[in-house]
Enzyme design. Structure first.
Site, short mmCIF file in Angstrom:
data_model
loop_
_atom_site.label_atom_id
_atom_site.label_comp_id
_atom_site.label_asym_id
_atom_site.label_seq_id
_atom_site.Cartn_x
_atom_site.Cartn_y
_atom_site.Cartn_z
N ASN A 1 72.12 36.01 47.19
CA ASN A 1 72.48 37.44 47.16
C ASN A 1 71.69 38.16 48.26
O ASN A 1 70.48 38.34 48.15
CB ASN A 1 72.13 38.00 45.77
CG ASN A 1 72.43 39.48 45.64
OD1 ASN A 1 72.68 40.17 46.62
ND2 ASN A 1 72.38 39.98 44.41
N CYS B 1 72.89 47.07 46.28
CA CYS B 1 73.87 46.08 46.75
C CYS B 1 75.25 46.69 47.01
O CYS B 1 76.10 46.08 47.63
CB CYS B 1 73.99 44.94 45.75
SG CYS B 1 72.44 44.10 45.47
N HIS C 1 80.91 41.41 46.64
CA HIS C 1 79.46 41.22 46.75
C HIS C 1 79.13 39.86 46.14
O HIS C 1 79.63 39.50 45.07
CB HIS C 1 78.76 42.35 46.00
CG HIS C 1 77.29 42.14 45.85
ND1 HIS C 1 76.48 41.73 46.90
CD2 HIS C 1 76.47 42.25 44.77
CE1 HIS C 1 75.24 41.62 46.47
NE2 HIS C 1 75.21 41.92 45.19
N1 COA Z 1 65.40 27.85 36.31
C1 COA Z 1 65.44 27.20 35.15
N2 COA Z 1 65.57 27.81 33.96
C2 COA Z 1 65.66 29.15 33.97
C3 COA Z 1 65.61 29.90 35.16
C4 COA Z 1 65.48 29.20 36.37
N3 COA Z 1 65.45 29.82 37.55
N4 COA Z 1 65.74 31.22 34.86
C5 COA Z 1 65.85 31.29 33.52
N5 COA Z 1 65.80 30.02 32.99
C6 COA Z 1 65.90 29.64 31.58
C7 COA Z 1 65.55 30.78 30.65
O1 COA Z 1 64.17 30.85 30.41
C8 COA Z 1 66.33 30.40 29.41
O2 COA Z 1 65.62 29.40 28.73
P1 COA Z 1 65.62 29.34 27.12
O3 COA Z 1 67.05 29.16 26.73
O4 COA Z 1 64.74 28.18 26.83
O5 COA Z 1 65.06 30.66 26.70
C9 COA Z 1 67.60 29.76 29.97
O6 COA Z 1 67.27 29.33 31.31
C10 COA Z 1 68.79 30.69 30.03
O7 COA Z 1 68.37 31.89 30.65
P2 COA Z 1 69.30 33.13 30.79
O8 COA Z 1 68.53 34.27 31.32
O9 COA Z 1 70.07 33.28 29.50
O10 COA Z 1 70.32 32.60 31.91
P3 COA Z 1 71.66 33.23 32.36
O11 COA Z 1 72.75 32.26 32.16
O12 COA Z 1 71.83 34.64 31.86
O13 COA Z 1 71.41 33.34 33.94
C11 COA Z 1 70.91 34.91 35.67
C12 COA Z 1 70.39 34.17 34.45
C13 COA Z 1 69.82 35.77 36.24
C14 COA Z 1 71.32 33.85 36.71
C15 COA Z 1 72.16 35.73 35.25
O14 COA Z 1 71.85 36.51 34.13
C16 COA Z 1 72.64 36.66 36.35
O15 COA Z 1 73.09 36.20 37.39
N6 COA Z 1 72.63 37.97 36.12
C17 COA Z 1 73.09 38.93 37.09
C18 COA Z 1 72.03 39.11 38.14
C19 COA Z 1 72.53 39.82 39.36
O16 COA Z 1 73.63 39.60 39.79
N7 COA Z 1 71.67 40.64 39.93
C20 COA Z 1 71.92 41.33 41.15
C21 COA Z 1 72.95 42.37 41.00
S1 COA Z 1 73.29 43.12 42.52
#
Ligand code: COA
Length: 379
Positions: free
Chosen positions: A282, A114, A252
């Protein structure tokens, strides 16, 4: 005389098909509210079978050339930043070079996930400043929908498809790209990756390649919020500016919360940031040029602005650049210019077609010039 690298053209292309969060909730256990509040994404564009990373790149490139009002034959170099090319080789850049008729240009792809567009822009700027090229087409193009595991709700909700392109041109007038920072920390490579063919596998040669995105979302989130503000400050300082001089930051688009954290880290109002993640998700290396195109269209990025582009991604990689946005919106093309452009593109297609034909005929008629020795057979 000192040469400066100016951005003189920009263009974008996205697939027509829109996939909303509600559409996604029919594929995986998710819902619109969760996706919107955790990421800021409302919908993304998804390529259909006829759309590819290359076709999107070509479309964006042609628009950028029109804005810069230059012909493909004036392009010296095509760089495509991508992680979702159709081929390991040839490079997507070579396919774009052929399709647009940039017959005097060199071409290569650049892999920095990215952060790829910021890296590619840096390479283009160096080429222009040293005089090895005068006009460079820089493209970020992706079909991330072909890399995601559509059963993994942790990743498939995040990504989308699209392309954006800039024309970078040399000039003796000061301005344009003022500073550029590139960084990498490969020790974080295992937090975000996609396997490829070079990886040895226990089963030996062949075997099914599992090329879906693996991501440790929380770790990537922590990394992104840590580096965004820091590298933005570095790029601004390297340009001899302060944050107060910066009119707009185009980051980004990975997660709205990451951008909000960067705004807090920099103590800058959120309005200073271009955000359009709600429409496209993204799009990896395409997200910054797509955001730039929309910022220019909305009047959020204006001539004479000081702008920072800041990216991060797998590698882990990150980078930023400060730019004096001295490009003035060009007057619309005259009818004659439009005709010339269409003729050039048409001729490029015809030439490419003929070249392919000639190559086939030649290989039939001439065969291989050297007789191929058969390997000795074992007795
Ligand atoms: N829909 C519903 N629930 C979801 C889900 C979805 N798409 N994805 C995960 N969950 C659930 C999880 O299972 C978890 O449930 P639990 O509490 O019962 O275990 C809960 O939601 C929280 O999950 P978590 O992974 O802690 O969420 P988060 O707030 O960290 O958000 C991302 C997840 C992926 C959105 C976030 O971590 C993120 O954006 N990370 C950076 C990713 C990125 O930018 N990547 C590209 C870089 S170039």
């Amino acid at each position: 005389m000192t040469r400066y690298a100016h951005i003189t053209g920009w263009g974008m292309a996205v697939p027509e098909r829109v996939m909303t969060n509600d559409d996604l909730s029919k594929l995986v256990d998710t819902n619109d509210e969760w996706i919107r509040t955790r990421t800021g994404i409302k919908e993304r564009r998804i390529a259909d079978v006829k759309e590819t990373t290359t076709s999107l790149a070509i479309e964006a490139a042609q628009r950028a050339l029109e804005v810069a009002n230059i012909l493909p034959s004036e392009v010296d170099l095509v760089i495509v930043a991508t992680s979702s090319a159709e081929y390991i080789f040839p490079a997507t850049a070579s396919l774009v070079q052929d399709a647009i008729g940039a017959e005097k240009a060199g071409a290569f792809d650049l892999y920095a996930a990215c952060t790829g567009f910021v890296y590619a822009l840096n390479v283009a700027s160096q080429a222009v400043r040293t005089g090895s090229a005068n006009t460079v087409l820089v493209i970020g193009a992706e079909t991330m929908s072909r890399l995601v595991d559509w059963k993994d709700r942790g990743t498939c909700i995040l990504f989308g498809d699209g392309a954006g392109a800039f024309v970078v041109q040399g000039s003796d007038t000061a301005g344009g790209i003022l500073s550029s920072i590139m960084r990498s920390d490969g020790s974080g490579g295992d937090t975000l990756y996609v396997e490829s063919y070079g990886r040895p596998r226990a089963s030996g040669v062949g075997g099914l390649l599992n090329y879906a995105i693996y991501m440790d979302g929380k770790e990537v989130f922590r990394f992104a919020t840590r580096i965004m503000a820091a590298v933005t400050k570095e790029a601004v300082a390297a340009a001899g500016l302060t944050l107060q001089d910066i009119n707009i930051i185009i980051p980004h688009q990975a997660n709205r919360r990451i951008i909000e954290a960067a705004a807090r880290g920099l103590n800058q109002p959120e309005q200073k940031f271009m955000i359009n993640i709600e429409k496209y998700g993204n799009t990896s290396s395409a997200s910054i040029p797509i955001a730039e195109c929309e910022a220019a269209e909305r009047g959020k990025l204006k001539p004479n602005d000081r702008v920072v582009f800041v990216g991060f991604g797998a590698g882990l990689t990150w980078g930023a650049m400060a730019v004096h946005w001295d490009a003035t919106p060009p007057p619309p093309l005259t009818t004659w210019q439009q005709i010339t452009r269409r003729v050039q593109v048409g001729l490029a297609h015809a030439r490419s077609y003929v070249r392919r034909g000639v190559r086939k005929v030649e290989s039939r008629l001439l065969g291989s010039e050297e007789p191929i020795e058969k390997p000795p057979t074992k007795k």
